[in-house]
Write an enzyme that holds these catalytic residues in place. Structure first.
Site, PDB file in Angstrom:
ATOM      1  N   ALA A  62       0.856  -1.184   0.000  1.00 36.80           N
ATOM      2  CA  ALA A  62       0.000   0.000   0.000  1.00 36.80           C
ATOM      3  C   ALA A  62       0.895   1.238   0.000  1.00 36.80           C
ATOM      4  O   ALA A  62       2.046   1.184   0.449  1.00 36.80           O
ATOM      5  CB  ALA A  62      -0.897  -0.018   1.229  1.00 36.80           C
ATOM      6  N   GLY A 105       0.404  -5.026   1.214  1.00 36.98           N
ATOM      7  CA  GLY A 105      -0.866  -5.073   0.488  1.00 36.98           C
ATOM      8  C   GLY A 105      -0.726  -5.682  -0.901  1.00 36.98           C
ATOM      9  O   GLY A 105      -1.701  -6.175  -1.469  1.00 36.98           O
ATOM     10  N   GLU A 108      -0.781  -9.326  -0.149  1.00 29.73           N
ATOM     11  CA  GLU A 108      -2.168  -9.666   0.233  1.00 29.73           C
ATOM     12  C   GLU A 108      -3.057  -9.788  -1.010  1.00 29.73           C
ATOM     13  O   GLU A 108      -3.981 -10.596  -1.040  1.00 29.73           O
ATOM     14  CB  GLU A 108      -2.716  -8.621   1.210  1.00 29.73           C
ATOM     15  CG  GLU A 108      -2.072  -8.745   2.585  1.00 29.73           C
ATOM     16  CD  GLU A 108      -2.467  -7.615   3.510  1.00 29.73           C
ATOM     17  OE1 GLU A 108      -2.088  -6.464   3.207  1.00 29.73           O
ATOM     18  OE2 GLU A 108      -3.146  -7.870   4.516  1.00 29.73           O
ATOM     19  N   GLU A 128       4.874  -4.832   7.040  1.00 29.17           N
ATOM     20  CA  GLU A 128       4.087  -3.824   7.772  1.00 29.17           C
ATOM     21  C   GLU A 128       4.639  -3.541   9.165  1.00 29.17           C
ATOM     22  O   GLU A 128       4.652  -2.399   9.618  1.00 29.17           O
ATOM     23  CB  GLU A 128       2.623  -4.281   7.890  1.00 29.17           C
ATOM     24  CG  GLU A 128       1.836  -4.182   6.595  1.00 29.17           C
ATOM     25  CD  GLU A 128       1.869  -5.446   5.760  1.00 29.17           C
ATOM     26  OE1 GLU A 128       2.786  -6.282   5.937  1.00 29.17           O
ATOM     27  OE2 GLU A 128       0.973  -5.594   4.909  1.00 29.17           O
TER      28      GLU A 128
END
Ligand code: CAA
Length: 255
Positions: A62, A105, A108, A128
């Site tokens: 992200a 992300g 993911e 993260e």
């Protein structure tokens, strides 16, 4: 210029993030564009398989620049899970073809696929924790289900970035291919799956999912979203993300 592209090759669709200058880091607007394309795929009954693939780098996570100053409420609005769940719930098979970095992300997103093929040089992980947060786009639910709790905890707790071979040994990816052939391998497999009986395929996918979800997936996602957003009330989140953007090591104060 579109940030996400949808390509069709006969009855196979490819969704591709197109932001090479930031290693395909995923912003809110990218996920919104992706959502629209996923809807298109969903409606098109001719499509028999979806490949997630981006050139050079799958996605470096992200967008930290867009998240760094988020408060809890803004962090919640930033979350990708609604779109990721849509991809995971597609009735057709989904293959992730992973080149380069697939982090946070990005990884993911790859975990929403049914099958993952990684290039030899791919680098994967959930960094993260090094930014003062945790996975927030289904990672805390999907990763333990796919590779088991202990391995998932090791990856998520250390934030280590691992090689394709290590990912293969952990069951995080199904296969490793030569870097230049990742998409070809994915396409070969997609063509094979596209020839199989689609109703039986959809039923098998749905039934496998139901079997895996002894504890409700959606409940897990809800808890993950709340806890992920809560981390944006900590100073450590600000420190972790600012340190990344300032290209220095973070100094976490447990606050
Ligand atoms: N967000 C925003 N920008 C990013 C980014 C990200 N996740 N990843 C890379 N970029 C940008 C860099 O800031 C840099 O931009 P500038 O040229 O403007 O400085 C550009 O992409 C190239 O990156 P680097 O110079 O860092 O390239 P590198 O080869 O030295 O390192 C890397 C590559 C190891 C992948 C490094 O970029 C990196 O560590 N990126 C962050 C990975 C990460 O922590 N991802 C998780 C994000 S959090 C998340 O995903 C939360 C969630 O739950 C959804």
């Amino acid at each position: 210029m579109a940030q996400v592209l949808l390509k069709r090759e006969e009855n196979i669709a490819i969704i591709r993030v197109n932001r090479p200058e930031a290693l395909n880091a995923l912003s809110r607007s990218i996920i919104d564009e992706m959502d629209e394309l996923v809807e298109e795929v969903m409606k098109d009954k001719e499509i028999r398989c979806l490949i997630l693939h981006s050139e050079k780098n799958f996605a470096a996570g992200a967008d930290i620049k867009k998240m760094v100053e988020c408060n809890e409420e803004e962090a919640r609005a930033f979350l990708f899970s609604p779109t990721y769940n849509k991809i995971a719930d597609l009735s057709i098979p989904v293959i992730a073809a992973i080149e380069g970095y697939a982090l946070g992300g990005g990884m993911e997103l790859a975990m929403t696929a049914d099958i993952r093929i990684a290039g030899e040089g791919a680098k994967m992980g959930f960094p993260e924790i090094t930014l003062g947060i945790m996975p927030g786009a289904g990672g805390t639910i999907r990763v333990p289900r796919i590779i088991g709790e202990a391995r998932a905890k090791e990856l998520i707790f250390t934030g280590d970035v691992i090689t394709a071979q290590k990912a293969l040994s952990m069951g995080l990816v199904n296969r490793v291919a030569e870097d230049d052939h990742v998409l070809d391998e994915a396409m070969k497999l997609a063509k094979k799956l596209a020839k199989r009986a689609p109703i039986a395929m959809a039923m098998a996918k749905k039934t496998i999912k139901a079997g895996q979800e002894e504890q409700s997936h959606n409940k897990g996602i809800e808890i993950e979203a709340a806890n992920w957003a809560k981390l944006f009330t900590t100073q450590d989140q600000k420190e972790g993300m600012r340190a990344f953007l300032e290209k220095r090591k973070p100094d976490f104060q447990n606050k």
